[in-house]
Design a protein around this motif. Sequence first.
Motif, short mmCIF file in Angstrom:
data_model
loop_
_atom_site.label_atom_id
_atom_site.label_comp_id
_atom_site.label_asym_id
_atom_site.label_seq_id
_atom_site.Cartn_x
_atom_site.Cartn_y
_atom_site.Cartn_z
N GLY A 1 3.70 -0.85 0.45
CA GLY A 1 4.16 -1.87 1.37
C GLY A 1 3.27 -3.09 1.40
O GLY A 1 2.13 -3.03 1.86
N TYR A 2 3.79 -4.23 0.88
CA TYR A 2 3.04 -5.48 0.83
C TYR A 2 3.87 -6.61 1.42
O TYR A 2 5.11 -6.54 1.44
N TYR A 3 3.20 -7.67 1.86
CA TYR A 3 3.89 -8.87 2.29
C TYR A 3 3.26 -10.08 1.60
O TYR A 3 2.13 -10.01 1.10
N VAL A 4 3.99 -11.18 1.54
CA VAL A 4 3.52 -12.40 0.89
C VAL A 4 2.78 -13.25 1.91
O VAL A 4 3.39 -13.80 2.84
N ALA B 1 -4.00 -1.84 15.09
CA ALA B 1 -4.28 -2.06 13.68
C ALA B 1 -3.09 -2.66 12.94
O ALA B 1 -3.25 -3.49 12.06
N ASN B 2 -1.88 -2.26 13.31
CA ASN B 2 -0.68 -2.78 12.66
C ASN B 2 0.35 -3.19 13.71
O ASN B 2 1.53 -2.86 13.62
N ALA B 3 -0.11 -3.91 14.71
CA ALA B 3 0.77 -4.28 15.81
C ALA B 3 1.82 -5.32 15.41
O ALA B 3 2.78 -5.53 16.14
N ASP B 4 1.66 -5.96 14.25
CA ASP B 4 2.58 -7.01 13.82
C ASP B 4 3.50 -6.54 12.70
O ASP B 4 3.84 -7.30 11.80
N GLU B 5 3.94 -5.27 12.75
CA GLU B 5 4.83 -4.75 11.72
C GLU B 5 6.17 -5.46 11.71
O GLU B 5 6.85 -5.48 10.68
N ASP B 6 6.58 -6.03 12.85
CA ASP B 6 7.86 -6.75 12.90
C ASP B 6 7.80 -8.02 12.06
O ASP B 6 8.83 -8.53 11.62
N ASN C 1 -0.22 -4.63 4.99
CA ASN C 1 -0.41 -4.87 6.42
C ASN C 1 -1.33 -3.80 6.99
O ASN C 1 -0.91 -2.87 7.67
N SER C 2 -2.60 -3.89 6.67
CA SER C 2 -3.58 -2.93 7.17
C SER C 2 -4.90 -3.66 7.42
O SER C 2 -5.69 -3.87 6.51
N GLY D 1 5.86 -6.18 8.14
CA GLY D 1 6.37 -4.94 7.59
C GLY D 1 5.38 -3.80 7.73
O GLY D 1 4.28 -3.95 8.25
N LYS D 2 5.78 -2.63 7.26
CA LYS D 2 4.96 -1.44 7.34
C LYS D 2 4.22 -1.19 6.03
O LYS D 2 4.78 -1.38 4.95
#
Length: 343
Positions: free
Chosen positions: A136-139, A101-106, A74-75, A109-110
């Motif tokens: 830290g990764y997301y699908v 830049a990472n306003a959607d961490e909710d 998430n970057s 994720g971080k």
Amino acid sequence: MSRYLLHGPLHFSLFGIFSLGLFFTCWHGHSQQDTSRIVTYTDKIILKANIDTRTDVLLYRNRTEDARLELAPNSRYRLFLSLDYEFIGVSVGLVPKLLGANADEDLKGKSSFTDYQFRFFLGKWVQGLNYSKTSGYYVKNTADFAPGWIEGTNPYIQFNNLTNSHYGMSTSYVLNPNFSYRNIVYQNEWQKVSSGSLIPTLYYDYNIFSFDELGLRSKEKFFNLRFSPRYFYTHVFHENWFISGNVSPSLGVRFSKDESTENGITEIERKTYFTRSVSGGINLGYSSEKVIFGVNLTLNSNWYNEDSNSSVKNDEFYGVLYLGYRFEPPRFVKKVFRPFTAN
């Protein structure tokens, strides 16, 4: 699950320490030489900031099961601050906590990102060293695994303890002495006449891809070696403006060691893969005596087959915006680099 998570594109060895000593011993260039083709600014300190949109997206595809897994940190933006002087340069990269830049961490994720790069110049040789770490990764294709998932409302599947560490080096040689590679990549020279060159480059890196979550611990260690006969061409259309393009196909080999532990049982698997990649880009830049800026667009694709049914692929298209300033170094800095000539 470990097969899906433990593969990723990323680029240090003791040879780097030897390279540093070699450059201090052998470097003998003369700064601020104004020839008919290239002006050098190596006697100036160059401070530069880069903002790019690159992310290390990983795509795993199983053709037999018609399944795919797409992982990304998430970057959305990365910031690099760099300094170049004489024959040495250094850059530090991070994810800025600004501009949302990472306003959607909710939802995603971080993620954390750090990157350190060093470069040394000896005539037509360029030696690079790099260390980077992403956590830290997301699908990205969560909808394929979670029925009823709604984009923008439900969180993505996340792997907060998925980490990618990279130790890399590269060695390049500029074949055409009338072409300035440093003009388009590091901006400590200015090319006055249009020209191009082959720049064969050898890349070699060691990587650790690790995962520790949901009772599963996995770690893949792999060494990559690849060669690329890169070609660059710069067209100078104004005394301060240029446009440059490049294409870089490559072939290589990956030596992999995969360790996974589940329910107290550890399995080790060793494999060798042949890798392929191709990249290209275009750079529009401006350079004056003190100010430099420009924009660079890059397309990069690399892939390899795990077996007859499974493949790992990474496709990237990203932009880089850079702004820099040249100025005279303090006298004590000159004395360090040129103790016998500094006033």
